[in-house]
Design a protein around this motif. Structure first.
Motif, mmCIF file in Angstrom:
data_model
loop_
_atom_site.group_PDB
_atom_site.id
_atom_site.type_symbol
_atom_site.label_atom_id
_atom_site.label_comp_id
_atom_site.label_asym_id
_atom_site.label_seq_id
_atom_site.Cartn_x
_atom_site.Cartn_y
_atom_site.Cartn_z
ATOM 1 N N SER A 82 0.828 -1.208 0.000
ATOM 2 C CA SER A 82 0.000 0.000 0.000
ATOM 3 C C SER A 82 0.859 1.253 0.000
ATOM 4 N N ASN A 83 1.994 1.199 0.658
ATOM 5 C CA ASN A 83 2.852 2.373 0.784
ATOM 6 C C ASN A 83 3.523 2.759 -0.529
ATOM 7 N N VAL A 84 3.983 1.783 -1.304
ATOM 8 C CA VAL A 84 4.714 2.107 -2.540
ATOM 9 C C VAL A 84 3.801 2.220 -3.753
ATOM 10 N N THR A 85 2.565 1.725 -3.652
ATOM 11 C CA THR A 85 1.656 1.743 -4.806
ATOM 12 C C THR A 85 1.362 3.147 -5.331
ATOM 13 N N PHE A 101 -1.750 4.540 8.890
ATOM 14 C CA PHE A 101 -2.253 3.395 8.136
ATOM 15 C C PHE A 101 -3.176 2.548 8.998
ATOM 16 N N SER A 102 -4.419 2.429 8.550
ATOM 17 C CA SER A 102 -5.452 1.749 9.344
ATOM 18 C C SER A 102 -5.187 0.265 9.507
ATOM 19 N N SER A 154 -0.612 -10.173 5.869
ATOM 20 C CA SER A 154 0.269 -9.906 4.716
ATOM 21 C C SER A 154 -0.267 -10.529 3.434
ATOM 22 N N ALA A 155 -1.572 -10.739 3.349
ATOM 23 C CA ALA A 155 -2.153 -11.452 2.213
ATOM 24 C C ALA A 155 -1.836 -10.785 0.878
ATOM 25 N N VAL A 156 -1.911 -9.457 0.810
ATOM 26 C CA VAL A 156 -1.660 -8.768 -0.464
ATOM 27 C C VAL A 156 -0.202 -8.922 -0.878
ATOM 28 N N VAL A 157 0.719 -8.775 0.064
ATOM 29 C CA VAL A 157 2.143 -8.935 -0.238
ATOM 30 C C VAL A 157 2.407 -10.340 -0.775
ATOM 31 N N SER A 214 -0.449 8.091 1.420
ATOM 32 C CA SER A 214 -1.908 8.043 1.472
ATOM 33 C C SER A 214 -2.537 7.852 0.103
ATOM 34 N N PHE A 215 -3.485 6.894 0.007
ATOM 35 C CA PHE A 215 -4.308 6.739 -1.193
ATOM 36 C C PHE A 215 -5.226 7.939 -1.400
#
Length: 484
Positions: free
Chosen positions: A38-41, A326-327, A215-218, A102-103
């Motif tokens: 989420s941070n680097v996207t 980050f929530s 960590s599912a997305v990673v 932040s998105f």
């Protein structure tokens, strides 16, 4: 589940407690893994929207690709996290708050840079800097403006952020914007890789526990990356070339892309600072309730908001994007039961080290866009879901339905048909076509000025027979109380 071998229940609820180092380090790295993608996207999306992402050449600025932006995302997320955990003066909540890119600002940043290359970045980072300073100013009176942002407004804004981004996720999964007019766009090959990421992520979220779930997305992106290598979408040569081109260590450069003031950028970032500030208030409250079983103090809320603003302003100077709490890390604290801010400090140091090693960013930039697309479909969909969850707290009377209807219609409509305002001045056009800002402004103003009650008859003629009867959680509670 809380591991009581880490300390006594009283120690685990204490932000100043430090577990044994051999246990604190893995816990700190867990926090980084939970937010890493989420941070680097946002950096990858902004680079792609500007037209110099995924291997394109922007050498005129001295940075051949988006590696630098990825590097800054990691570095300043770590620095902003240290502001929160360690703090200085009034800055920082001294709580285990993880900061990240932040998105929320993406619907502002994408129109600002769309197709303009690196030439758009000076104005973008000028907006980040001024927006960060404004965010810092908000901290002085954050408690006094919360009344203007009830769940109706914040839920609408978060939903609009997600709706503005889901298109990007689909484009990435299909092959990316540069491939739109090519035969391979939307091919079975592209979608199969993206869907593998989605299915692995969903499987881990629903059927795994602990860190595998967090960590599912990673993990989903790693699996997708391996599959893409097997299908020839990324080769060992691609990886080694990107690795060799990147320095082993590099430090941030002030005003690396230049700096200029843009009214559209400044207005957009300053308005979104309100949303980010309210999000931080919610995260701080969630951390203290979930980890320490108490309400957040005014000092903690103010300090956290200061850290948001100052972290974002400093990031803007060096080519980073706005930071916010980050929530997902709030949930991680509730899961582990460890409230130690020093654990998160260890994670922040790990992020800073990664941010100083461009080779880390060089490897990240080799991720095929289709693989990333599978990840962001999940992430951006969750943003929409989070907004809808906030809206479930709204008392859905006729008044709130009308406010929501008008704000959503205008905001989403302008996102879908930006040419409708093509004759507006450039600054105003950029702000309007984001959709997010007009929707937020309409919702805030109408919520403040409209009377509290609106009769049923006054909406029947425009509801087409679908006037709705939801009362929200508040209404359900009141109804239950009335029946007792």
């Amino acid at each position: 589940m809380t591991d009581h071998s880490l300390g006594t229940p009283e120690q685990l609820r204490d932000p100043n407690y430090t577990p044994a180092l051999h246990k604190a380090v893995p816990l700190g790295i867990q926090h980084v893994l939970a937010m890493f993608v989420s941070n680097v996207t946002p950096a990858i999306i902004v680079a792609g929207a500007a037209g110099f992402g995924f291997g394109s050449d922007a050498g005129a600025q001295g940075f051949p690709d988006m590696t630098y932006l990825i590097q800054m995302s990691m570095l300043f997320a770590g620095i902003a996290t240290l502001f929160q955990t360690i703090g200085f003066g009034p800055v920082g909540a001294r709580l285990p708050i993880v900061q990240g890119t932040s998105f929320a600002f993406l619907p502002i940043m994408i129109p600002l840079v769309a197709g303009k290359g690196v030439e758009a970045l000076p104005a973008l980072f000028g907006g980040v800097l001024i927006g960060g300073l404004f965010h810092t100013f908000i901290a002085t009176f954050i408690g006094k403006i919360r009344f203007a942002l009830p769940p109706l407004v914040t839920g609408l804004i978060v939903t609009m952020i997600g709706l503005a981004l889901v298109k990007t996720g689909i484009q990435y999964a299909a092959g990316g914007v540069p491939a739109i007019d090519k035969p391979e766009y939307g091919s079975l090959l592209n979608w199969s890789v993206a869907l593998i990421v989605v299915f692995v992520t969903l499987g881990l979220k629903f059927f795994a526990r602990g860190m595998l779930s967090v960590s599912a997305v990673v993990i989903g992106i790693i699996v997708g990356y391996v599959v893409a290598m097997g299908l020839g979408m990324v080769t060992v040569e691609n990886i080694t070339t990107s690795w060799d081109r990147a320095a082993f260590i590099a430090f941030p450069v002030p005003f690396a892309y230049g700096f200029e003031f843009s009214v559209a950028a400044i207005v957009g970032f300053c308005l979104m600072a309100f949303v980010s500030a309210v999000e931080t208030v919610g995260d701080v409250s969630g951390i203290t309730k979930g980890g320490a079983g108490r309400e957040a103090t005014d000092k903690e809320i103010t300090g956290a908001t200061y850290a948001d603003g100052i972290g974002s302003a400093i990031a803007g100077i060096f080519g980073g994007f706005p930071n916010t709490s980050f929530s997902q890390n709030v949930g991680l604290i509730a899961m582990t039961g460890v409230m130690s801010r020093h654990v998160v400090t260890i994670g922040a140091i790990f992020l800073i080290i990664c941010g100083l090693i461009p080779k880390v960013g060089a490897v990240i930039r080799t991720i095929p866009i289709e693989v990333l697309g599978g990840g962001v479909i999940v992430m951006f969909g969750m943003v929409v879901a989070a907004g809808i969850s906030m809206l479930s707290d709204v008392n859905w009377n006729r008044r709130n339905m009308v406010i929501f209807a008008i704000a959503l219609s205008v905001g989403l409509g302008l996102q879908l048909e930006p040419r409708a305002v093509q004759y507006l001045p450039d600054t105003l056009r950029v702000l309007m076509t984001s959709g997010l800002l007009p929707a937020a402004l309409i919702a805030i103003v109408l919520n403040l000025i409209l009377p509290e009650e609106l009769s049923n008859e006054s909406t029947e003629e425009v509801s087409g027979g679908m006037s709705g009867h939801g009362t929200g959680l508040k209404g359900k509670t009141e109804a239950t109380a009335a029946n007792v």
